[in-house]
Design an enzyme around this catalytic site. Structure first.
Site, mmCIF file in Angstrom:
data_model
loop_
_atom_site.group_PDB
_atom_site.id
_atom_site.type_symbol
_atom_site.label_atom_id
_atom_site.label_comp_id
_atom_site.label_asym_id
_atom_site.label_seq_id
_atom_site.Cartn_x
_atom_site.Cartn_y
_atom_site.Cartn_z
ATOM 1 N N ARG A 41 -20.541 -11.774 -34.386
ATOM 2 C CA ARG A 41 -19.567 -12.870 -34.503
ATOM 3 C C ARG A 41 -20.072 -13.840 -35.557
ATOM 4 O O ARG A 41 -21.201 -13.706 -36.045
ATOM 5 C CB ARG A 41 -19.447 -13.610 -33.166
ATOM 6 N N GLU B 246 -41.637 -4.971 -24.579
ATOM 7 C CA GLU B 246 -41.930 -5.166 -25.989
ATOM 8 C C GLU B 246 -43.272 -5.863 -26.141
ATOM 9 O O GLU B 246 -43.640 -6.708 -25.314
ATOM 10 C CB GLU B 246 -40.867 -6.058 -26.660
ATOM 11 N N LYS C 113 -29.548 -4.101 -25.249
ATOM 12 C CA LYS C 113 -30.734 -4.315 -26.075
ATOM 13 C C LYS C 113 -31.501 -3.011 -26.276
ATOM 14 O O LYS C 113 -32.005 -2.724 -27.360
ATOM 15 C CB LYS C 113 -31.644 -5.368 -25.428
#
Length: 663
Positions: free
Chosen positions: A292, A200, A116
């Site tokens: 995906r 964050e 991430k």
């Protein structure tokens, strides 16, 4: 194009890929675990090969075994589906090294999104908006505390290598930060083997909007519009729709452009999804790229008219994308929900067991059903308990929501408990109807989506009426077949010498007995239950349902009958009951209640905390089971004495096995 591909997955996605391949004339090879020997993807594929035991680590996660099957079967490509190895860069690399095409992005693209923190830094460099925060290598508590103070509160602590909602904490005050940081790092270390975190800014009341992207090997990258999935529970998507009712055309265009930029930054090829979090102000921020095809892809297919699996196959075979960005269509509104074998009223406990009955509405231009099981199949403890996806389409959102409610009303599952009722309440909830739901709404207001404690009198009256009409039909049929059909003993009108007959009905609802007294016959009844009285008039039961008047108000109900199981539905909510033998006069529901403690699903007994002959109280923990990687405490349903124990620690037991009995 390929002549044969292997599908390295199971369930509805494997069946979905098989359907597209069959239409294109491509032969399919399925792989299966010992638990899936009779599964639908095995039955539908052109050939199927076993790859190991029931646990995913023994089968579907064995990349080397899957590649060996592909070689032996002569498959030219492997489609990973979603889940299992679909985002495993090492597997994608091994497939390519074996001379087989991996139907998905490159291993290099996957690795860029594997962290991430790294992904966020890459997106910042590409000019994609990201949530303000800290992604640095310095993980000392002092540095993280200083950065948290700079970012401001509330903020999110996230495991840098995490997923699935694990390793995440929301912190509202500076003084709480260190404790929450340590907790998050412990969870991240246990779950992912690495305890690095990022910080964050916490976006309050956010929307979750994702953009379907597609790239080819010729350098073309486009997006196929957005899907909104703000209806979530514990970070798991519950309802997905397209187009988003929140986005303006300007914001939609900006997010689509940013998604294409994100894909270009990692040289993306094949299908993927760029996920954004969107503030109420309309500011949007990059979250991640799912490398995906996703579970929600049918929503995009129904609003574009495209087959994304076919696109995957053609792109993997070296073809260019068939459309430019300006040519991407968008028409109507689509919504998807997933039917799960789970019990919302027991904390969404996953279920398992045989699908004794599975009733789903017929597919049409307005309804698509993707499923990997049929009636008679089993939902096992080893895999995701999804039964089917319902995807509806219509010209606009209100009509699509009406289609969804209609489709859910026609669903019925006998066997493991399901979330159908929960989804029905969701599809009728004001926060969904007015499109105001944010990602935290369900967790904040989950009680609004649970059934009321008291049964709806109208639904209960409908169920009782169906049972009475069935009794009379059966009695009349028996009388007609008797030697003397005109005998007074063959009359089925409830008449008794000196007074009107009383019929006593008993139903079970979630192991609680409901008792009624019924007077009358032939569609006109007076029902008494719990001190209340309901007048039923003009009841008629046909293939189209039940029509009647309840206290002089005309009503209509849908009816599904399967043996002793009865479901009535008023178009908004349902009541599912088991018809049981009539109770004896003077017997209370409590005394007639169950004294059995049963296994809610297959699993292993890890502890027995009582002995035969012990006096126990209601709610006392008697046994502990382990199933689906969870511990389940089994408690006494009432005060009593343990008369029998049928399990010891270490036993493996089936679903609904009786483990203990109270006198």
């Amino acid at each position: 194009m390929f002549s044969k591909i292997l599908i390295a997955n199971r369930g509805e996605i494997a069946c979905r890929v098989i359907r597209t391949c069959r239409r294109l004339g491509i032969r399919t090879v399925a792989v299966y675990s010992s638990a899936d020997a009779g599964a639908q993807h095995v039955r539908q594929a052109d050939e199927a090969w076993p790859i190991g035991g029931p646990q995913p680590a023994e089968s579907y996660l064995r990349g080397e075994a899957i590649i060996e099957v592909a070689k032996a079967a002569g498959a030219q490509a492997i489609h990973p589906g979603y889940g299992f190895l679909s985002e495993n860069a090492d597997f994608a690399e091994a497939v390519e090294a074996a001379g087989i095409v991996f139907i998905g992005p490159t291993a290099a693209s996957m690795r860029k999104m594997g962290s991430k923190a790294g992904a966020k830094e890459l997106m910042m460099a590409a000019g994609v908006p990201v949530v303000p925060g800290y992604t640095g290598q310095d993980q000392s508590p002092q540095t993280l505390l200083r950065e948290a103070d700079r970012i401001g509160f509330p903020l999110m602590i996230k495991a840098a290598h995490g997923g699935g909602g694990k390793g995440m904490r929301t912190v509202h005050r500076l003084e709480d930060f260190i404790g929450q940081l340590e907790s998050c790092q412990r969870e991240a270390g246990n779950a992912f083997g690495r305890d690095r975190v990022l910080l964050e800014r916490y976006v309050q009341s956010p929307r979750h909007i994702e953009i379907q992207i597609f790239g080819d090997a010729h350098g073309n990258i486009i997006h196929l519009n957005e899907r909104e999935c703000s209806a979530q529970r514990r970070y798991q998507k519950v309802l997905e729709e397209s187009p988003s009712p929140f986005l303006s055309e300007e914001l939609r265009a900006a997010m689509g452009k940013a998604a294409a930029q994100a894909a270009q930054a990692i040289d993306y090829v094949n299908a993927g999804t760029v996920e954004f979090i969107v503030a109420p102000s309309g500011d949007f921020f990059f979250m991640e790229i799912n490398t995906r095809l996703q579970v929600e892809h049918p929503v995009t297919e129904l609003t574009t008219g495209l087959d994304l699996v076919e696109w995957q196959l053609r792109v993997a075979a070296g073809e260019a994308l068939p459309l430019t960005q300006a040519q991407v269509p968008r028409h109507g509104h689509a919504i998807e929900v997933r039917l799960y074998a789970e019990d919302p009223e027991a904390g969404f406990l996953p279920g398992s067991g045989k699908l004794e009955a599975l009733a789903l509405p017929a597919a049409s231009q307005h309804l698509r059903i993707d499923s990997g099981v049929v009636e008679g199949d089993a939902v096992t403890i080893f895999y995701d308990p999804m039964i089917a996806k319902l995807i509806v389409w219509d010209q606009d959102r209100p009509r699509a929501l009406a289609r969804l409610r209609e489709a859910l009303a026609q669903c019925d599952i006998v066997g493991p408990k399901s979330n159908i009722g929960f989804l029905e309440r969701l599809a009728s909830h004001p926060a969904v109807l007015d499109a105001s739901i944010d990602t935290g709404y369900l967790d904040r207001h989950l009680d609004e989506f649970m059934p009321a404690d008291a049964q709806d009198p109208a639904l209960l009256a409908a169920a009782a009426t169906v049972a009475l009409l069935d009794q009379e039909t059966a009695a009349l049929a028996a009388a007609a077949a008797s030697a003397d059909p005109h005998s007074p003993w063959a009359i089925a009108d409830g008449w008794r010498l000196g007074h009107g007959g009383v019929r006593r009905l008993a139903f079970l609802h979630r192991d609680r007995e409901i008792l009624l007294d019924a007077h009358g016959n032939r569609g006109d009844y007076r029902l008494e239950t719990g001190g209340a009285e309901l007048l039923i008039e003009g009841a008629r039961l046909t293939a189209g349902g039940l029509s009647l008047r309840i206290n002089r108000e005309a009503r209509r109900f849908g009816v599904i009958r399967r043996g002793p199981r009865l479901t009535v539905h008023d178009g908004t909510q349902r009541l599912q009951l088991d018809i049981v033998a009539a109770y004896r006069p003077g017997e209370s529901a409590e005394s007639a209640g169950s004294g059995r403690i049963v296994a809610p699903m297959p699993g292993r007994v890890v502890a027995v905390k009582t002995r035969a002959g012990d006096a126990v109280s209601s709610g006392q923990e008697l046994l502990v089971m382990e199933a689906m990687k969870m511990e389940l405490a089994l408690k006494a349903p009432r005060d009593g004495v343990v008369s029998e124990l049928r399990a010891v620690a270490g036993d493996f037991v089936d679903a609904d096995a009786v483990l203990a009995v109270l006198e």
